[in-house]
Design a protein around this motif. Structure first.
Motif, PDB file in Angstrom:
ATOM      1  N   HIS A  34       0.842  -1.195   0.000  1.00 57.86           N
ATOM      2  CA  HIS A  34       0.000   0.000   0.000  1.00 57.86           C
ATOM      3  C   HIS A  34       0.880   1.249   0.000  1.00 57.86           C
ATOM      4  N   ALA A  35       0.456   2.258  -0.744  1.00 53.65           N
ATOM      5  CA  ALA A  35       1.159   3.544  -0.749  1.00 53.65           C
ATOM      6  C   ALA A  35       0.247   4.595  -1.359  1.00 53.65           C
ATOM      7  N   LYS A  36       0.615   5.849  -1.114  1.00 52.06           N
ATOM      8  CA  LYS A  36      -0.079   6.971  -1.739  1.00 52.06           C
ATOM      9  C   LYS A  36       0.847   7.549  -2.805  1.00 52.06           C
ATOM     10  N   PRO A  37       0.547   7.297  -4.080  1.00 56.64           N
ATOM     11  CA  PRO A  37       1.378   7.843  -5.149  1.00 56.64           C
ATOM     12  C   PRO A  37       1.350   9.369  -5.145  1.00 56.64           C
ATOM     13  N   LYS A  38       2.447   9.964  -5.571  1.00 58.36           N
ATOM     14  CA  LYS A  38       2.523  11.428  -5.638  1.00 58.36           C
ATOM     15  C   LYS A  38       1.540  12.012  -6.644  1.00 58.36           C
ATOM     16  N   ILE A  39       1.080  11.203  -7.609  1.00 60.13           N
ATOM     17  CA  ILE A  39       0.113  11.704  -8.590  1.00 60.13           C
ATOM     18  C   ILE A  39      -1.306  11.681  -8.031  1.00 60.13           C
ATOM     19  N   GLY A  40      -1.470  11.170  -6.794  1.00 61.84           N
ATOM     20  CA  GLY A  40      -2.789  11.086  -6.175  1.00 61.84           C
ATOM     21  C   GLY A  40      -3.307   9.665  -6.168  1.00 61.84           C
ATOM     22  N   GLY A  41      -4.394   9.466  -5.467  1.00 60.38           N
ATOM     23  CA  GLY A  41      -5.016   8.153  -5.407  1.00 60.38           C
ATOM     24  C   GLY A  41      -4.340   7.233  -4.407  1.00 60.38           C
ATOM     25  N   GLU A  42      -4.617   5.951  -4.559  1.00 61.30           N
ATOM     26  CA  GLU A  42      -4.091   4.921  -3.667  1.00 61.30           C
ATOM     27  C   GLU A  42      -3.507   3.788  -4.497  1.00 61.30           C
ATOM     28  N   LEU A  43      -2.465   3.176  -3.992  1.00 64.97           N
ATOM     29  CA  LEU A  43      -1.890   1.983  -4.600  1.00 64.97           C
ATOM     30  C   LEU A  43      -2.116   0.824  -3.648  1.00 64.97           C
ATOM     31  N   CYS A  44      -2.631  -0.272  -4.186  1.00 66.03           N
ATOM     32  CA  CYS A  44      -2.716  -1.536  -3.455  1.00 66.03           C
ATOM     33  C   CYS A  44      -2.349  -2.616  -4.455  1.00 66.03           C
ATOM     34  N   ALA A  45      -1.117  -3.091  -4.385  1.00 68.76           N
ATOM     35  CA  ALA A  45      -0.616  -4.058  -5.362  1.00 68.76           C
ATOM     36  C   ALA A  45      -0.178  -5.331  -4.652  1.00 68.76           C
ATOM     37  N   CYS A  46      -0.627  -6.459  -5.175  1.00 68.95           N
ATOM     38  CA  CYS A  46      -0.241  -7.749  -4.628  1.00 68.95           C
ATOM     39  C   CYS A  46       1.240  -8.004  -4.919  1.00 68.95           C
ATOM     40  N   ALA A  47       1.938  -8.553  -3.924  1.00 76.84           N
ATOM     41  CA  ALA A  47       3.373  -8.800  -4.088  1.00 76.84           C
ATOM     42  C   ALA A  47       3.768 -10.096  -3.395  1.00 76.84           C
ATOM     43  N   ASN A  48       4.870 -10.643  -3.848  1.00 78.91           N
ATOM     44  CA  ASN A  48       5.502 -11.769  -3.167  1.00 78.91           C
ATOM     45  C   ASN A  48       7.005 -11.588  -3.322  1.00 78.91           C
ATOM     46  N   TRP A  49       7.690 -11.556  -2.209  1.00 77.87           N
ATOM     47  CA  TRP A  49       9.142 -11.424  -2.231  1.00 77.87           C
ATOM     48  C   TRP A  49       9.749 -12.675  -1.636  1.00 77.87           C
ATOM     49  N   LEU A  50      10.759 -13.180  -2.295  1.00 70.71           N
ATOM     50  CA  LEU A  50      11.481 -14.359  -1.822  1.00 70.71           C
ATOM     51  C   LEU A  50      12.854 -13.901  -1.337  1.00 70.71           C
ATOM     52  N   PHE A  51      13.141 -14.182  -0.070  1.00 68.55           N
ATOM     53  CA  PHE A  51      14.401 -13.793   0.560  1.00 68.55           C
ATOM     54  C   PHE A  51      15.270 -15.018   0.762  1.00 68.55           C
ATOM     55  N   GLN A  52      16.539 -14.894   0.425  1.00 71.10           N
ATOM     56  CA  GLN A  52      17.526 -15.924   0.749  1.00 71.10           C
ATOM     57  C   GLN A  52      18.402 -15.375   1.869  1.00 71.10           C
ATOM     58  N   LEU A  53      18.623 -16.182   2.895  1.00 71.49           N
ATOM     59  CA  LEU A  53      19.368 -15.744   4.073  1.00 71.49           C
ATOM     60  C   LEU A  53      20.638 -16.562   4.261  1.00 71.49           C
ATOM     61  N   ARG A  54      21.628 -15.926   4.863  1.00 72.50           N
ATOM     62  CA  ARG A  54      22.832 -16.621   5.319  1.00 72.50           C
ATOM     63  C   ARG A  54      23.296 -15.906   6.584  1.00 72.50           C
ATOM     64  N   ASP A  55      23.501 -16.673   7.631  1.00 71.10           N
ATOM     65  CA  ASP A  55      23.937 -16.114   8.918  1.00 71.10           C
ATOM     66  C   ASP A  55      23.017 -14.971   9.363  1.00 71.10           C
ATOM     67  N   GLU A  56      21.713 -15.164   9.213  1.00 69.68           N
ATOM     68  CA  GLU A  56      20.682 -14.208   9.636  1.00 69.68           C
ATOM     69  C   GLU A  56      20.679 -12.900   8.847  1.00 69.68           C
ATOM     70  N   ASN A  57      21.385 -12.862   7.735  1.00 70.86           N
ATOM     71  CA  ASN A  57      21.382 -11.671   6.875  1.00 70.86           C
ATOM     72  C   ASN A  57      20.773 -12.024   5.527  1.00 70.86           C
ATOM     73  N   ILE A  58      20.154 -11.030   4.906  1.00 68.04           N
ATOM     74  CA  ILE A  58      19.539 -11.223   3.586  1.00 68.04           C
ATOM     75  C   ILE A  58      20.636 -11.158   2.529  1.00 68.04           C
ATOM     76  N   THR A  59      20.752 -12.227   1.740  1.00 68.90           N
ATOM     77  CA  THR A  59      21.776 -12.277   0.693  1.00 68.90           C
ATOM     78  C   THR A  59      21.207 -12.033  -0.698  1.00 68.90           C
ATOM     79  N   GLU A  60      19.912 -12.367  -0.880  1.00 63.83           N
ATOM     80  CA  GLU A  60      19.323 -12.193  -2.200  1.00 63.83           C
ATOM     81  C   GLU A  60      17.805 -12.060  -2.048  1.00 63.83           C
ATOM     82  N   VAL A  61      17.212 -11.219  -2.915  1.00 64.14           N
ATOM     83  CA  VAL A  61      15.765 -11.005  -2.908  1.00 64.14           C
ATOM     84  C   VAL A  61      15.266 -11.035  -4.349  1.00 64.14           C
ATOM     85  N   TRP A  62      14.176 -11.774  -4.548  1.00 61.91           N
ATOM     86  CA  TRP A  62      13.480 -11.784  -5.825  1.00 61.91           C
ATOM     87  C   TRP A  62      12.123 -11.157  -5.583  1.00 61.91           C
TER      88      TRP A  62
END
Length: 120
Positions: free
Chosen positions: A77-105
């Motif tokens: 969710h966000a409010k675009p600077k051009i006005g209106g509202e954004l509600c976009a479905c998303a899925n992010w895949l995180f790869q971790l090593r030693d509790e840190n994020i190494t890669e994101v898709w």
């Protein structure tokens, strides 16, 4: 990330971080972003261009993890600077090593994003 908290981002990101934006955005944003400072710039400068300050949030539906992978399904969710509202479905895949994020898709409903943010 939604609040652009630089200290938290630096603490969470591995020095080898690679961030993969949606492939459909390569012409606008380029391909994969590599390195902590480059990823932080990507995650803070682009929102400043497109969204009202403090308007970004994530409505999380599912978090699934196995070993070093975490998948988060959410509505962005966000409010675009051009006005209106954004509600976009998303899925992010995180790869971790030693509790840190190494890669994101990053997968995002780009049709909705383009319509709400760029009015296309």
């Amino acid at each position: 990330m939604m609040s652009s908290d630089l200290n938290v981002m630096r603490d969470c990101l591995s020095s080898e971080i690679v961030w993969h934006p949606p492939t459909s955005t390569e012409k606008k944003f380029g391909g994969a972003v590599r390195g902590v400072e480059s990823v932080i710039s990507f995650l803070t400068e682009n929102p400043e261009k497109f969204y009202e300050p403090g308007s970004r949030s994530a409505e999380i539906f599912h978090v699934v993890s196995e070993r070093n992978l975490v998948s988060i399904h959410f509505n962005f969710h966000a409010k675009p600077k051009i006005g209106g509202e954004l509600c976009a479905c998303a899925n992010w895949l995180f790869q971790l090593r030693d509790e840190n994020i190494t890669e994101v898709w990053e997968v995002l409903d780009m049709a909705e994003w383009n319509h709400a943010v760029l009015a296309t």
